[in-house]
Design an enzyme around this catalytic site. Sequence first.
Site, PDB file in Angstrom:
ATOM      1  N   LEU A 564      43.313  -1.857 -11.468  1.00 45.78           N
ATOM      2  CA  LEU A 564      43.240  -3.145 -10.481  1.00 45.78           C
ATOM      3  C   LEU A 564      44.372  -2.791  -9.310  1.00 45.78           C
ATOM      4  O   LEU A 564      44.256  -3.577  -8.564  1.00 45.78           O
ATOM      5  CB  LEU A 564      43.537  -4.426 -11.439  1.00 45.78           C
ATOM      6  CG  LEU A 564      42.699  -4.656 -12.468  1.00 45.78           C
ATOM      7  CD1 LEU A 564      43.146  -5.892 -13.384  1.00 45.78           C
ATOM      8  CD2 LEU A 564      41.272  -4.944 -11.954  1.00 45.78           C
ATOM      9  N   GLY A 565      45.436  -2.008  -9.480  1.00 40.36           N
ATOM     10  CA  GLY A 565      46.186  -1.969  -8.605  1.00 40.36           C
ATOM     11  C   GLY A 565      47.543  -1.062  -9.008  1.00 40.36           C
ATOM     12  O   GLY A 565      47.701  -0.389 -10.223  1.00 40.36           O
ATOM     13  N   GLY A 567      51.698  -0.152  -8.239  1.00 38.33           N
ATOM     14  CA  GLY A 567      53.125  -0.619  -7.516  1.00 38.33           C
ATOM     15  C   GLY A 567      54.023   0.397  -7.384  1.00 38.33           C
ATOM     16  O   GLY A 567      53.488   1.514  -7.662  1.00 38.33           O
ATOM     17  N   GLN A 568      55.289   0.047  -6.988  1.00 32.54           N
ATOM     18  CA  GLN A 568      56.179   1.238  -7.009  1.00 32.54           C
ATOM     19  C   GLN A 568      56.561   1.813  -8.302  1.00 32.54           C
ATOM     20  O   GLN A 568      56.705   3.279  -8.215  1.00 32.54           O
ATOM     21  CB  GLN A 568      57.666   0.912  -6.098  1.00 32.54           C
ATOM     22  CG  GLN A 568      58.505   1.670  -5.923  1.00 32.54           C
ATOM     23  CD  GLN A 568      59.695   1.115  -5.257  1.00 32.54           C
ATOM     24  OE1 GLN A 568      59.640  -0.106  -5.115  1.00 32.54           O
ATOM     25  NE2 GLN A 568      60.739   2.064  -4.936  1.00 32.54           N
ATOM     26  N   PHE A 569      56.714   1.043  -9.364  1.00 31.10           N
ATOM     27  CA  PHE A 569      57.031   1.605 -10.470  1.00 31.10           C
ATOM     28  C   PHE A 569      56.053   1.312 -11.630  1.00 31.10           C
ATOM     29  O   PHE A 569      56.409   1.831 -12.843  1.00 31.10           O
ATOM     30  CB  PHE A 569      58.196   0.636 -11.055  1.00 31.10           C
ATOM     31  CG  PHE A 569      59.468   1.023 -10.231  1.00 31.10           C
ATOM     32  CD1 PHE A 569      60.117   2.339  -9.908  1.00 31.10           C
ATOM     33  CD2 PHE A 569      60.130  -0.008  -9.461  1.00 31.10           C
ATOM     34  CE1 PHE A 569      60.987   2.407  -9.179  1.00 31.10           C
ATOM     35  CE2 PHE A 569      61.272   0.321  -8.529  1.00 31.10           C
ATOM     36  CZ  PHE A 569      61.662   1.510  -8.175  1.00 31.10           C
ATOM     37  N   GLU A 571      51.511   0.206 -12.782  1.00 27.05           N
ATOM     38  CA  GLU A 571      50.127   0.076 -12.478  1.00 27.05           C
ATOM     39  C   GLU A 571      49.518  -1.133 -13.248  1.00 27.05           C
ATOM     40  O   GLU A 571      50.202  -1.391 -14.519  1.00 27.05           O
ATOM     41  CB  GLU A 571      49.333   1.361 -12.979  1.00 27.05           C
ATOM     42  CG  GLU A 571      49.659   2.702 -11.885  1.00 27.05           C
ATOM     43  CD  GLU A 571      48.936   3.857 -12.205  1.00 27.05           C
ATOM     44  OE1 GLU A 571      48.451   3.668 -13.388  1.00 27.05           O
ATOM     45  OE2 GLU A 571      48.884   4.844 -11.635  1.00 27.05           O
ATOM     46  N   VAL A 572      48.464  -1.722 -12.784  1.00 25.70           N
ATOM     47  CA  VAL A 572      47.812  -2.737 -13.559  1.00 25.70           C
ATOM     48  C   VAL A 572      46.548  -2.398 -13.827  1.00 25.70           C
ATOM     49  O   VAL A 572      45.643  -2.103 -12.807  1.00 25.70           O
ATOM     50  CB  VAL A 572      47.711  -4.044 -12.599  1.00 25.70           C
ATOM     51  CG1 VAL A 572      47.290  -5.276 -13.481  1.00 25.70           C
ATOM     52  CG2 VAL A 572      49.268  -4.514 -12.313  1.00 25.70           C
ATOM     53  N   ASP A 698      58.076 -18.814  -5.251  1.00 27.10           N
ATOM     54  CA  ASP A 698      57.279 -18.385  -4.497  1.00 27.10           C
ATOM     55  C   ASP A 698      55.830 -19.060  -4.927  1.00 27.10           C
ATOM     56  O   ASP A 698      55.042 -18.343  -5.058  1.00 27.10           O
ATOM     57  CB  ASP A 698      56.980 -16.678  -4.641  1.00 27.10           C
ATOM     58  CG  ASP A 698      56.106 -16.138  -3.558  1.00 27.10           C
ATOM     59  OD1 ASP A 698      55.852 -16.776  -2.549  1.00 27.10           O
ATOM     60  OD2 ASP A 698      55.929 -14.970  -3.923  1.00 27.10           O
TER      61      ASP A 698
END
Length: 843
Positions: A564-565, A567-569, A571-572, A698
Site C-alpha cells: 500500500l505504501g 515510508g522512510q523506515f 512499509e505498509v 493533526d
Amino acid sequence: MKLKIMEVKLIAFVLLQAVTVRSQVNPEMCRYPLGMTGGQIQDEDISASSHWSESTAARFGRLDFDNGDGDGAWCPDIMSEPDGLKEYLQVDLRSLHFITLVGTQGRHADGMGNEFAQRYRIKYSRDGSSWVGWHDRKGRQIIEGNSNAYDVVLKDLEPPIIARFVRFMPVTDHSMIVCMRVELYGCEWLDGLMSYSIPDGHQMIYRGLDVFFNDSVYDGASAERSELTKGLGQLTDGTWGLDDFLHSHSYNFWPGYDYVGWNNRSFPRGYVEMIFEFDHVRNFSSMKVHCNNMFSRGVRMFRQVTCYFRSGSEWEADPVTFRPAVDRVSQSARFITVPLGDRTASTIKCRFHFSDLWMLFSEVAFQSGSAVYNTSMAPRDDPTHKVDDSNTRILIGCLVAIIAILLAIIVIILWRQVWQKMLEKASRRMLDDELTARLAIQTRAFSFHHSSLSSESGSTSNSTYERIFPLCADYQEPSRLIRKLPEFSQSTERLGKLSKGNKAFAAGGSDGAPHYAEADIISLQESSDNSIYSITAVNMNFFAGTDSSMREFPRQKLTFKEKLGEGQFGEVHLCEAEGMQDFLGEDLSIEGNNESPLLVAVKTLREDANKNARNDFLKEIRIMSRLRDPNIVRLLAVCVDTDPLCMITEYMENGDLNQFLSHPMYFLCLSYTTLIGMAVQIASGMKYLSSLNFVHRDLATRNCLVGKKYTIKIADFGMSRNLYRGGYYRIQGRAVLPIRWMSWESILLGKFTMASDVWAFGVTLWEILTLCKEQPYSQLSDEQVIENTGEFFREQGKQVYLPKPPCCPDRIYKDLMLSCWRRNAKQRPSFQEIHAQLLESLA
C-alpha cells in the site's frame, strides 16, 4: 556559514538554469486561472462565431468570481442544432498550455435575465488549424454545465488538455437562450511537445484476464498498421502507472489502463520506434520515461534506447545511445532518465529495445531549453551553418547583464545572512523546531494520481493510498513567515529561553497532554550549546506494559496481497490474516467470516531502521494497544518476536474521508444527514481521546478513514509519513505543520491542547460540508494564512474566517464552527458539547 554559501550557490544555479532550461509541467500544482477572470487574456484573444449584440460580444465571456456582476456574457446570435455545434466561444492562450480545469457561469443581469448553458462541449487545437473534440476517459463528450445564471461550476478535465486554442460550444435544444462566461485553469506547457507518433498498444491475456495497453485518450490519428500519429495521449497526461500494471489509479477502468505497452513478438527488429515533434527547435538535456518492471509477468524496462535528432529535413547521423542499469531485484515501476547530451532538434526519433516479452510505458517527458539560431536552420554537421552575429552579440550582452545581477544578489544575500546570524546568535528558534506534523498511513485513492515529472526516479511512493485532489501541500514550514509578524519576531529569544526551562511548553501544550501518535516523540534539532529540544509530552508510565490482549500473531499466517505504501523506515502492506477472528479476544473481535482470511493493514519496520525509529515504533504499539473506541482505528495484533517488527491494524476498505467525499461517485449520493453523521462519529472518537487527555494535533479528513456503511474511524499513525505524498516533508531539519487546520496559538506559540484540536475539528467539519472540494483558505497564500493568525492574536476584528458552506445551516456554522475558532481557547466548546450539539441537530 558553509550551508548559507551552498544556499546562495543553489539560488544562482537555479536562476542560471531558468535562463535556458525549461522543465515540464507539474500536474499537482497546475490549476491556476489562465486569465479570463483576471484580464491577462486580452480582448483580442477572445473571439466567437457570432453574438447577439455588442453588449454580448466575445470579450464579455469572462467568468466573474468577485463582484457578481452578471450583466455581461457571450451570447451567440443563432443557436445551432444539438449535433451541429456551429456556435463557439474561442480563447487564444498565445502558447501551449496544460489545462486541467474549466469553469462556466451564466448571465443574470441583476435579475433581468436568466441565460446559461446547461451543457457544452470543448474543442481544442495546438496549431490553430487541426481541431480535436475533447472527451473524458470513458468517451463522453458532453460536459454538464450550469443549472442557474449565478453560480460558477468548475469541471475537472480528465484527461487534461494540451492546447493553445480552446473553444466552448454550448449544446441546446432551443428551449432557452444560452449565454456563457468561462475561465480556464492550468499552466504553461513547458515541454513544448506538440505530438508523438507510436505504434498502438497491444492486448495481453494474463491468466484468462484481458489486459489492454492501448493509448485510450490519444487525440491524433490512427494510420495504417495501427500507427498513432500527430497527437498526444496517456504518455503526456501527468499520470503514471502503479507497480502492478493490473491495477490502475483510475476508478473502474480495465486492467492495464495506465500503461501503453507492446509485445516483442510483433517487432522483428526488437525495438519500438517513437517520434516526438516539438513547437520549435530546442536544446535537449534529458528525457524521462516511466517504465514498468514487473519481470515476474514478463515485463521489463527497456534494454537500450537510441535517439536521433532532426532540426531541418534530414535526420542527423550521430544518435545518442543509452543503456539503463539492469534491475533483477525490484519490480517497482520507475522513471528512467535518458541523457540527451544537449542536442538541438525540433524532432526526436527514439528506438526502445526490448529486454523481455513486454515493454510498458506510462509517461514520457523532456527537459529542454530554447535554441538560438538564425531563421535558415542548417543540419548539425553542416560547416556552413552559423549563428547570426547580431543575435550573438545580444545574447552575450544579456548573459553579462544576468551574471552581474546574480553577483549583486549573491553579495546582498551573503551580507544579510551574516547580519542575521549575528542578531540571532543569542536566541534560537523554538517554534517550528519543536513542532512536527504527523500523517495517516491509510489514505486510499479513488481517482487519478498526478505527480510531478520533475521528481527523480525512485524518490516517490507508488502507494495506492494517495492524495487525489491536486492542491498545495497540507503541511508548511511556518517559522520564517511567523517572524514577519512584529509581535513574534521580537519575542523569539524569550520563547527560546522559556522552552528550555518548561518541558510542558516544549511539549506543545501547557497541560502536558499526551499525544495520540507517540511517533511525534522525536528529537528534531540540536542547538549550538548541545541542548536538545524534543517533544516529551507523553508520560509513558500511563502506558506501562502493552495491553495484555495484544498477543504475538504467527507471521506465517499473513499472506501478502499488495504493497500500500512506503515510508522512510517502513512499509505498509495489505495482507490476509488466516485465523485472525479466532485469534482475537472478545473485545477485539470484528465483523468477518471466521472461515475466511481477514483483510488487514500491516505496517512493518525495516530491519535497517535506526534505534530512534525502533523506539518510536514500539511506543506507538504501546499506545494503540490501549485505545478501544468504535471510532478509532484499532491495533489487532503484533509481530515483534523477530525482525521485521510488525503491527496489524484494521483495514478500512473505503480509504480516507477526503478522497471519499471528493470522489464524484460518492458525493452525488451523500445527503446532509449522512455528512453530519460522519461528523458525529469523528466528534465521538475525539471525545474518547479527550477523555484520556490525548491531543491529536493533526485532525483533518485526510486522517479519518471510511469503512462500510459510512463508518468513520480516526487514524494518525506516525511511522509512514511519506505515504501521504506532498503532505509531509522537512526543509533543512525544520518541522512542517498543517497550518490551515491549526489554531492561532498552535502556530504562533507552539501550544497544542484539546482546545486546539477543537479548532481543527471545526476545519474538518467545514471540509465535510464542502465535500472536500477545496483546501481550507484556498484563496490565501501560506504567508497570508500566517498573517491571518496574527490577526486572531491581535483581535482587532480583521481576522478572516472560513466561509459558510453552501449546504450548512446557520446554527451549525454560527453556533458550532465559529465557536470552535474563538480566540480564547477556554471559550471553545469541549468535544462532549460538540458531540451533543451535532446529535441534537440530527434529531
